[in-house]
Write a protein that holds these residues in place. Structure first.
Motif, PDB file in Angstrom:
ATOM      1  N   SER A 240       0.796  -1.174  -0.138  1.00  7.34           N
ATOM      2  CA  SER A 240       0.039  -0.069   0.098  1.00  7.34           C
ATOM      3  C   SER A 240       0.929   1.223   0.165  1.00  7.34           C
ATOM      4  O   SER A 240       2.110   0.988   0.018  1.00  7.34           O
ATOM      5  N   ALA A 241       0.387   2.367  -0.143  1.00  9.22           N
ATOM      6  CA  ALA A 241       0.892   3.529  -0.135  1.00  9.22           C
ATOM      7  C   ALA A 241       1.135   4.130   1.135  1.00  9.22           C
ATOM      8  O   ALA A 241       0.319   3.908   2.437  1.00  9.22           O
ATOM      9  N   PHE A 242       2.097   4.870   1.606  1.00  9.17           N
ATOM     10  CA  PHE A 242       2.533   5.458   2.881  1.00  9.17           C
ATOM     11  C   PHE A 242       1.544   6.738   3.000  1.00  9.17           C
ATOM     12  O   PHE A 242       1.113   7.279   1.943  1.00  9.17           O
ATOM     13  N   SER A 243       1.411   7.339   3.968  1.00  5.93           N
ATOM     14  CA  SER A 243       0.558   8.359   4.233  1.00  5.93           C
ATOM     15  C   SER A 243       1.562   9.839   4.010  1.00  5.93           C
ATOM     16  O   SER A 243       2.673   9.773   3.776  1.00  5.93           O
ATOM     17  N   ARG A 244       0.696  10.769   3.803  1.00  4.18           N
ATOM     18  CA  ARG A 244       1.375  12.059   3.382  1.00  4.18           C
ATOM     19  C   ARG A 244       2.311  12.380   4.591  1.00  4.18           C
ATOM     20  O   ARG A 244       3.751  12.919   4.112  1.00  4.18           O
ATOM     21  N   THR A 245       2.155  12.275   5.736  1.00  2.00           N
ATOM     22  CA  THR A 245       2.924  12.418   6.745  1.00  2.00           C
ATOM     23  C   THR A 245       4.172  11.629   6.704  1.00  2.00           C
ATOM     24  O   THR A 245       5.511  12.157   6.926  1.00  2.00           O
ATOM     25  N   ASP A 246       4.145  10.463   6.672  1.00  5.09           N
ATOM     26  CA  ASP A 246       5.281   9.452   6.352  1.00  5.09           C
ATOM     27  C   ASP A 246       5.947   9.964   5.110  1.00  5.09           C
ATOM     28  O   ASP A 246       7.448  10.027   5.429  1.00  5.09           O
ATOM     29  N   MET A 247       5.557  10.216   4.091  1.00  2.42           N
ATOM     30  CA  MET A 247       6.129  10.321   3.056  1.00  2.42           C
ATOM     31  C   MET A 247       7.142  11.999   3.329  1.00  2.42           C
ATOM     32  O   MET A 247       8.155  12.010   2.744  1.00  2.42           O
ATOM     33  N   GLU A 248       6.315  13.055   3.793  1.00  2.00           N
ATOM     34  CA  GLU A 248       7.075  13.846   3.954  1.00  2.00           C
ATOM     35  C   GLU A 248       8.321  13.694   5.241  1.00  2.00           C
ATOM     36  O   GLU A 248       9.234  14.414   4.913  1.00  2.00           O
ATOM     37  N   GLN A 249       8.033  12.885   6.077  1.00  2.00           N
ATOM     38  CA  GLN A 249       9.219  12.625   6.922  1.00  2.00           C
ATOM     39  C   GLN A 249      10.403  12.005   6.111  1.00  2.00           C
ATOM     40  O   GLN A 249      11.488  12.194   6.478  1.00  2.00           O
ATOM     41  N   MET A 250      10.104  10.904   5.290  1.00  2.00           N
ATOM     42  CA  MET A 250      11.045  10.241   4.430  1.00  2.00           C
ATOM     43  C   MET A 250      12.007  11.475   3.696  1.00  2.00           C
ATOM     44  O   MET A 250      13.185  11.620   3.448  1.00  2.00           O
TER      45      MET A 250
END
Length: 267
Positions: A240-250
């Motif tokens: 599945s896709a990661f959340s926006r928050t997770d993507m921004e943290q990455m």
């Protein structure tokens, strides 16, 4: 050249240019999140577009299109790739190559001959997670170690017993970082493959590069893992896709080391 698909016009595939995209068949990886599962698993079963037809199309679109994107599959597996690129460049087109970087000798040759204008290279994962991300870890598919790599996850075009080598990827990264052409590195970020924390390691690895893009994973019926579902070897595969928050943290973690880190696929 084995060409199995043609997108006649794209404003997205080649940054800053109007282009056509050509899809080659076959790949030396088996990334379970790949969006072109049919081209990877069964290129011979896909309709092939004759090179003569591609040539006629490109001649007709001279002055309308700026460039040609060559993607796959993995284009560097095509034995006549260099000759084909020379012909297309002879028609006045800029060339963008999409590659997984596992054939650094081909990439180096194309760079040395100044046959490429832009390269987009996939960075599948951090170094320690790479073999798993490219489909060489049976635990990912079956949930258990069966002691080998079966036909569904075996890297294409490799000999029996041959295993993934991160050194090939490292060489391609260094070739691009040392080149004078435009390029980008990119990772399709998949919940079930990646962790948030590993993007700091990726950032350290790519430090000094031109640009690094994180791409949001999107499920569709052609994803390779979906093609394996229902087979005895596939097990229960869910991504599945990661959340926006997770993507921004990455992006923030990688951005400690890379000046330009962007996220694609978030509205």
């Amino acid at each position: 050249m084995k060409i199995h698909g043609l997108q006649k016009t794209t404003l997205l595939d080649y940054p800053g240019h109007v282009a056509a995209t050509l899809f080659t068949g076959g790949c030396n990886f088996r990334c379970p999140f790949c969006h072109n599962g049919d081209l990877v698993l069964n290129p011979g079963g896909q309709p092939e577009i004759p090179v003569e037809e591609i040539r006629a199309f490109l001649k007709k679109r001279q002055g309308i299109l700026d460039g040609v994107c060559i993607t796959g599959g993995e284009p560097t597996l095509q034995p006549d790739l260099e000759d084909f690129i020379r012909e297309v460049r002879g028609l006045g087109y800029r060339i963008k190559l999409d590659t997984n970087g596992y054939r650094p000798e081909v990439l180096a040759r194309l760079l040395e001959e100044k046959l490429l204008d832009y390269v987009a290279m996939d960075i599948k994962a951090s170094k320690v997670n790479y073999a798993r991300a490219v489909g060489l870890d049976m635990n990912l598919l079956t949930g258990a170690d069966n002691g080998g790599v079966d036909k569904l996850t075996q890297v294409g075009n490799m000999g029996a017993g041959e295993r993934f080598s991160i050194e090939s990827i490292e060489k391609s990264v260094e070739f691009l970082k040392g080149s004078s052409i435009d390029y980008e590195f990119r990772t399709t970020v998949v919940n079930g493959i990646h962790t948030v924390e590993e993007f700091e390691e990726i950032g350290k690895w790519l430090a000094g590069c031109n640009a690094y893009y994180l791409q949001v994973f999107q499920e569709n019926e052609n994803v390779l893992a979906a093609r394996l579902r229902g087979s005895e070897s596939a097990g229960n595969i869910t991504f599945s896709a990661f959340s926006r928050t997770d993507m921004e943290q990455m992006a923030d973690l990688a951005g400690k080391y890379v000046d330009k880190v962007c996220i694609r696929g978030i509205d």
